[in-house]
Design an enzyme around this catalytic site. Structure first.
Site, PDB file in Angstrom:
ATOM      1  N   THR A 140      72.861   7.795  89.304  1.00 52.67           N
ATOM      2  CA  THR A 140      73.076   7.883  90.779  1.00 52.67           C
ATOM      3  C   THR A 140      73.030   9.407  91.008  1.00 52.67           C
ATOM      4  O   THR A 140      72.939  10.205  90.383  1.00 52.67           O
ATOM      5  CB  THR A 140      74.713   7.503  90.864  1.00 52.67           C
ATOM      6  OG1 THR A 140      75.046   8.247  91.927  1.00 52.67           O
ATOM      7  CG2 THR A 140      75.404   8.377  89.869  1.00 52.67           C
ATOM      8  N   ASP A 141      72.750   9.814  92.361  1.00 54.80           N
ATOM      9  CA  ASP A 141      72.697  11.030  92.842  1.00 54.80           C
ATOM     10  C   ASP A 141      74.093  11.901  92.697  1.00 54.80           C
ATOM     11  O   ASP A 141      73.818  13.108  92.555  1.00 54.80           O
ATOM     12  CB  ASP A 141      72.412  11.360  94.309  1.00 54.80           C
ATOM     13  CG  ASP A 141      73.339  10.545  95.368  1.00 54.80           C
ATOM     14  OD1 ASP A 141      74.444   9.915  94.807  1.00 54.80           O
ATOM     15  OD2 ASP A 141      72.923  10.537  96.600  1.00 54.80           O
ATOM     16  N   GLU A 142      74.945  11.228  92.272  1.00 60.31           N
ATOM     17  CA  GLU A 142      76.316  11.982  92.155  1.00 60.31           C
ATOM     18  C   GLU A 142      76.510  12.893  90.878  1.00 60.31           C
ATOM     19  O   GLU A 142      77.216  13.640  90.584  1.00 60.31           O
ATOM     20  CB  GLU A 142      77.594  10.749  92.162  1.00 60.31           C
ATOM     21  CG  GLU A 142      77.555  10.120  93.500  1.00 60.31           C
ATOM     22  CD  GLU A 142      79.177   9.715  93.547  1.00 60.31           C
ATOM     23  OE1 GLU A 142      79.966  10.047  92.911  1.00 60.31           O
ATOM     24  OE2 GLU A 142      79.158   8.662  94.723  1.00 60.31           O
ATOM     25  N   TYR A 165      84.066   9.189  87.497  1.00 58.40           N
ATOM     26  CA  TYR A 165      82.933   8.235  87.586  1.00 58.40           C
ATOM     27  C   TYR A 165      81.477   9.050  87.586  1.00 58.40           C
ATOM     28  O   TYR A 165      80.926   8.558  86.646  1.00 58.40           O
ATOM     29  CB  TYR A 165      82.952   7.692  89.027  1.00 58.40           C
ATOM     30  CG  TYR A 165      81.451   6.890  89.396  1.00 58.40           C
ATOM     31  CD1 TYR A 165      81.057   5.868  88.779  1.00 58.40           C
ATOM     32  CD2 TYR A 165      80.651   7.562  90.403  1.00 58.40           C
ATOM     33  CE1 TYR A 165      79.946   5.513  89.063  1.00 58.40           C
ATOM     34  CE2 TYR A 165      79.502   6.965  90.608  1.00 58.40           C
ATOM     35  CZ  TYR A 165      79.160   5.989  90.048  1.00 58.40           C
ATOM     36  OH  TYR A 165      77.777   5.431  90.248  1.00 58.40           O
ATOM     37  N   LYS A 169      78.627   8.672  84.462  1.00 56.05           N
ATOM     38  CA  LYS A 169      77.209   8.274  84.864  1.00 56.05           C
ATOM     39  C   LYS A 169      76.096   9.474  84.141  1.00 56.05           C
ATOM     40  O   LYS A 169      75.308   9.181  83.589  1.00 56.05           O
ATOM     41  CB  LYS A 169      77.005   8.089  86.337  1.00 56.05           C
ATOM     42  CG  LYS A 169      77.549   7.019  86.658  1.00 56.05           C
ATOM     43  CD  LYS A 169      77.224   5.541  86.290  1.00 56.05           C
ATOM     44  CE  LYS A 169      75.902   5.250  86.848  1.00 56.05           C
ATOM     45  NZ  LYS A 169      75.496   3.899  86.287  1.00 56.05           N
TER      46      LYS A 169
HETATM   47  P1  NAD Z   1      79.391  -2.989  91.595  1.00 57.46           P
HETATM   48  O1  NAD Z   1      80.817  -2.428  91.262  1.00 57.46           O
HETATM   49  O2  NAD Z   1      79.139  -3.830  92.862  1.00 57.46           O
HETATM   50  O3  NAD Z   1      78.940  -3.963  90.366  1.00 57.46           O
HETATM   51  C1  NAD Z   1      79.286  -3.597  88.738  1.00 57.46           C
HETATM   52  C2  NAD Z   1      78.875  -4.803  88.122  1.00 57.46           C
HETATM   53  O4  NAD Z   1      78.917  -4.530  86.788  1.00 57.46           O
HETATM   54  C3  NAD Z   1      80.048  -5.956  88.698  1.00 57.46           C
HETATM   55  O5  NAD Z   1      79.429  -7.226  88.584  1.00 57.46           O
HETATM   56  C4  NAD Z   1      80.882  -6.045  87.393  1.00 57.46           C
HETATM   57  O6  NAD Z   1      81.489  -7.201  86.984  1.00 57.46           O
HETATM   58  C5  NAD Z   1      79.997  -5.580  86.038  1.00 57.46           C
HETATM   59  N1  NAD Z   1      80.585  -4.896  85.021  1.00 57.46           N
HETATM   60  C6  NAD Z   1      81.517  -3.749  85.230  1.00 57.46           C
HETATM   61  N2  NAD Z   1      81.880  -3.396  83.954  1.00 57.46           N
HETATM   62  C7  NAD Z   1      81.226  -4.405  83.031  1.00 57.46           C
HETATM   63  C8  NAD Z   1      80.980  -4.204  81.626  1.00 57.46           C
HETATM   64  N3  NAD Z   1      81.889  -3.558  80.803  1.00 57.46           N
HETATM   65  N4  NAD Z   1      80.106  -5.221  81.033  1.00 57.46           N
HETATM   66  C9  NAD Z   1      79.366  -5.951  82.078  1.00 57.46           C
HETATM   67  N5  NAD Z   1      79.549  -6.015  83.094  1.00 57.46           N
HETATM   68  C10 NAD Z   1      80.364  -5.118  83.778  1.00 57.46           C
HETATM   69  O7  NAD Z   1      78.401  -1.806  91.335  1.00 57.46           O
HETATM   70  P2  NAD Z   1      77.244  -1.436  92.343  1.00 57.46           P
HETATM   71  O8  NAD Z   1      77.611  -0.789  93.587  1.00 57.46           O
HETATM   72  O9  NAD Z   1      76.226  -2.665  92.462  1.00 57.46           O
HETATM   73  O10 NAD Z   1      76.219  -0.309  91.334  1.00 57.46           O
HETATM   74  C11 NAD Z   1      75.641  -0.810  90.269  1.00 57.46           C
HETATM   75  C12 NAD Z   1      74.908   0.392  89.780  1.00 57.46           C
HETATM   76  O11 NAD Z   1      74.313   1.105  90.446  1.00 57.46           O
HETATM   77  C13 NAD Z   1      76.108   1.240  88.894  1.00 57.46           C
HETATM   78  O12 NAD Z   1      75.389   1.784  87.744  1.00 57.46           O
HETATM   79  C14 NAD Z   1      76.256   2.337  89.710  1.00 57.46           C
HETATM   80  O13 NAD Z   1      76.648   3.440  89.129  1.00 57.46           O
HETATM   81  C15 NAD Z   1      74.884   2.353  90.490  1.00 57.46           C
HETATM   82  N6  NAD Z   1      74.748   3.108  91.550  1.00 57.46           N
HETATM   83  C16 NAD Z   1      75.397   2.460  92.690  1.00 57.46           C
HETATM   84  C17 NAD Z   1      75.168   3.209  94.144  1.00 57.46           C
HETATM   85  C18 NAD Z   1      75.798   2.391  95.352  1.00 57.46           C
HETATM   86  O14 NAD Z   1      75.777   3.148  96.316  1.00 57.46           O
HETATM   87  N7  NAD Z   1      76.436   1.269  95.187  1.00 57.46           N
HETATM   88  C19 NAD Z   1      74.123   4.076  94.335  1.00 57.46           C
HETATM   89  C20 NAD Z   1      73.509   4.600  93.142  1.00 57.46           C
HETATM   90  C21 NAD Z   1      73.687   4.168  91.835  1.00 57.46           C
HETATM   91  O1  DAU Z   2      75.834   8.373  96.054  1.00 64.07           O
HETATM   92  C1  DAU Z   2      76.035   7.186  95.046  1.00 64.07           C
HETATM   93  C2  DAU Z   2      77.342   6.656  94.910  1.00 64.07           C
HETATM   94  O2  DAU Z   2      77.357   6.062  96.316  1.00 64.07           O
HETATM   95  C3  DAU Z   2      77.358   5.696  94.003  1.00 64.07           C
HETATM   96  O3  DAU Z   2      77.172   6.372  92.667  1.00 64.07           O
HETATM   97  C4  DAU Z   2      78.837   5.011  93.871  1.00 64.07           C
HETATM   98  O4  DAU Z   2      78.915   3.957  92.907  1.00 64.07           O
HETATM   99  C5  DAU Z   2      79.164   4.614  95.374  1.00 64.07           C
HETATM  100  O5  DAU Z   2      80.347   4.069  95.081  1.00 64.07           O
HETATM  101  C6  DAU Z   2      78.986   5.450  96.140  1.00 64.07           C
HETATM  102  O6  DAU Z   2      79.877   6.596  96.175  1.00 64.07           O
HETATM  103  P1  DAU Z   2      80.734   7.266  97.278  1.00 64.07           P
HETATM  104  O7  DAU Z   2      81.830   7.913  96.814  1.00 64.07           O
HETATM  105  O8  DAU Z   2      79.670   8.170  97.973  1.00 64.07           O
HETATM  106  O9  DAU Z   2      80.833   5.828  98.056  1.00 64.07           O
HETATM  107  P2  DAU Z   2      82.114   5.318  99.152  1.00 64.07           P
HETATM  108  O10 DAU Z   2      81.793   4.144  99.869  1.00 64.07           O
HETATM  109  O11 DAU Z   2      83.476   5.079  98.157  1.00 64.07           O
HETATM  110  O12 DAU Z   2      82.463   6.479 100.089  1.00 64.07           O
HETATM  111  C7  DAU Z   2      81.699   7.100 101.114  1.00 64.07           C
HETATM  112  C8  DAU Z   2      81.898   8.214 101.883  1.00 64.07           C
HETATM  113  O13 DAU Z   2      82.859   7.759 102.507  1.00 64.07           O
HETATM  114  C9  DAU Z   2      82.557   9.166 100.867  1.00 64.07           C
HETATM  115  O14 DAU Z   2      82.535  10.384 101.195  1.00 64.07           O
HETATM  116  C10 DAU Z   2      84.196   8.707 100.899  1.00 64.07           C
HETATM  117  C11 DAU Z   2      84.211   8.149 102.421  1.00 64.07           C
HETATM  118  N1  DAU Z   2      85.235   7.343 102.558  1.00 64.07           N
HETATM  119  C12 DAU Z   2      85.269   6.233 101.529  1.00 64.07           C
HETATM  120  C13 DAU Z   2      86.258   5.308 101.711  1.00 64.07           C
HETATM  121  C14 DAU Z   2      86.056   3.885 100.918  1.00 64.07           C
HETATM  122  C15 DAU Z   2      86.127   7.344 103.506  1.00 64.07           C
HETATM  123  O15 DAU Z   2      86.180   8.564 104.467  1.00 64.07           O
HETATM  124  N2  DAU Z   2      87.150   6.315 103.760  1.00 64.07           N
HETATM  125  C16 DAU Z   2      87.047   5.399 102.953  1.00 64.07           C
HETATM  126  O16 DAU Z   2      87.827   4.345 102.949  1.00 64.07           O
END
Ligand code: NAD
Ligand code: DAU
Length: 378
Positions: A140-142, A165, A169
């Site tokens: 992730t970019d985080e 988190y 990562k």
């Molecule tokens: P998500 O939370 O929707 O899905 C995570 C999945 O992993 C779920 O199906 C959960 O059951 C499974 N899981 C959790 N713990 C586990 C374990 N111990 N063993 C096996 N499975 C397990 O997450 P997402 O948003 O789909 O993110 C997927 C990946 O992409 C993550 O690694 C996250 O860090 C990365 N990522 C997410 C975003 C985003 O915007 N959502 C952006 C960049 C990177």
């Molecule tokens: O940048 C990539 C990341 O993006 C991934 O690595 C993470 O898995 C994914 O969850 C996401 O993280 P963020 O923290 O950026 O996403 P989130 O949707 O939780 O929040 C997006 C932005 O909105 C953040 O600045 C917090 C804000 N927010 C979020 C929620 C849930 C609010 O203002 N109100 C809210 O209720």
């Protein structure tokens, strides 16, 4: 037939990736390993797991025996590790679970792949690897931390995570790179910006907004709402992972993002406007509203869907101010560019949620309600 192990394949991005890959590679086989935590949902991939080309295993990536059994039973060529605890707010509440899954789980998976993919030892002492294998880590970019109002994250930006988190990562990324350096393991890493699209769990900003609007609830905006995220439609992320997996240079990191920076408050306003426009235009979508107030003529009112729903709430602890990806490496080396402009992506996402309330209902069970009340109050 090549076999892919997709961990976390019942989650948001993993599920979308499984769909993308099964369509794109009709001869390939897929094993999905997922612990089915609150974020995993078998309904997301019901069609895919019904196929003889896909095997679902319920289990933890940190469970050495399950990982070993998968490699014993399947000739795994690619591991794509999505499995993770992924929500920043939850990591602030319970950091240890994040280290357990994101760090130790990744290490267990790396170790199992190393064991099954090592075919000998070279004269220089390094392992010799089975031909064509690849361990791909979804990062992730985080991990880069936060930006001021200028500049972008490149692959050379030092890692500086701020939340439990993102720290977990970053630690996983370091382990993946350590396996490449120590064992010459063929690995790659993608660091993507915020994804949005279908099957996104409604604890994350965009699906939470959509769900709250349909329920007529306030829309919680953390702090001043001026935090910036760089949004990418999930299918464009899937395309990038596929390209890096097959054509990316081993040992390399690739940033993925579509130069689509938006302040959170802009996202909130666009989501309100998008839903309002769609329910006004289509009476069938009006039926989806869970808050149903009738006008004098008996029609379902929509005039309450406006910016009056916005509620500023307490800021997230350690809240990163701005993320923005420089994707020039993946574009120059692999020709990746995103296909979905934000206006189209957000419209498709809203329509998907309006048309898939059964999926939403299935994921916002009792535990989601408990989580919501704990975070935002009743
Ligand atoms: P998500 O939370 O929707 O899905 C995570 C999945 O992993 C779920 O199906 C959960 O059951 C499974 N899981 C959790 N713990 C586990 C374990 N111990 N063993 C096996 N499975 C397990 O997450 P997402 O948003 O789909 O993110 C997927 C990946 O992409 C993550 O690694 C996250 O860090 C990365 N990522 C997410 C975003 C985003 O915007 N959502 C952006 C960049 C990177
Ligand atoms: O940048 C990539 C990341 O993006 C991934 O690595 C993470 O898995 C994914 O969850 C996401 O993280 P963020 O923290 O950026 O996403 P989130 O949707 O939780 O929040 C997006 C932005 O909105 C953040 O600045 C917090 C804000 N927010 C979020 C929620 C849930 C609010 O203002 N109100 C809210 O209720």
């Amino acid at each position: 037939m090549e076999t892919y192990l997709i961990t976390g394949g019942a989650g948001f991005i993993g599920g979308n990736f499984l769909k993308y890959m099964m369509q794109r590679y009709p001869d390939a086989r897929f094993v999905v390993l997922d612990a089915l935590t609150y974020a995993g949902n078998l309904g997301t991939i019901a069609e895919e797991t019904a196929s003889p080309r896909c095997t679902f295993v319920k289990g933890d990536i940190g469970d050495r025996d399950i990982c070993r059994q998968i490699f014993e039973r399947h000739d795994i060529r690619y591991v794509v590790n999505f499995a993770a605890e992924s929500h920043v707010d939850r990591s602030i509440e319970n950091p240890q679970l994040f280290l357990q899954t994101n760090v130790l789980g990744t290490q267990t998976l790396l170790d199992t792949a190393r064991q099954f993919w090592t075919v000998g030892k070279g004269a220089d002492g390094y392992p010799e690897w089975k031909q064509g294998v690849r361990f791909h880590q979804i990062s992730t970019d985080e991990v880069y931390g936060t930006l001021g109002s200028e500049g972008y994250f490149t692959e050379d930006t030092p890692l500086c995570p701020h939340s439990p988190y993102s720290a977990s990562k970053a630690a996983a990324d370091m382990l993946v790179k350590a396996y490449a350096d120590t064992y010459r393991m063929p690995v790659s890493i993608t660091r993507c910006s915020n994804n949005y699209g279908p099957y996104h769990f409604p604890e994350k900003l965009i699906p939470l907004l959509i769900n709250n609007i349909l329920e007529g609830r306030p829309l919680p905006v953390y702090g001043d709402g001026q935090h910036v995220r760089d949004w990418l439609y999930v299918e464009d992320h899937c395309k990038a992972i596929d390209m890096v997996l097959h054509h990316g240079r081993p040992g390399e990191v690739y940033n993925v993002g579509g130069h689509n920076e938006k302040k959170n408050i802009e996202i909130v306003r666009l989501t309100i406007a998008g839903i309002r426009q769609m329910v006004d235009a289509n009476p069938a979508y009006r039926q989806v509203l869970r808050k149903k107030e009738l006008a004098a003529d008996g029609s379902i009112r929509t005039d309450w869907i406006d910016e009056g729903l916005i509620t500023y709430v307490k800021d997230r602890l350690g809240h990163d101010r701005r993320y923005a990806i420089d994707p020039s490496k993946i574009t120059a080396e692999l020709g990746w560019v995103p296909d979905t402009p934000f206006e189209e992506g957000i419209r498709k996402t809203i329509v998907w949620y309006l048309e898939h309330q059964d999926w939403v209902e299935s994921v916002i069970s009792g535990s989601y309600r408990q989580y919501y009340e704990h975070m935002y109050g009743a």
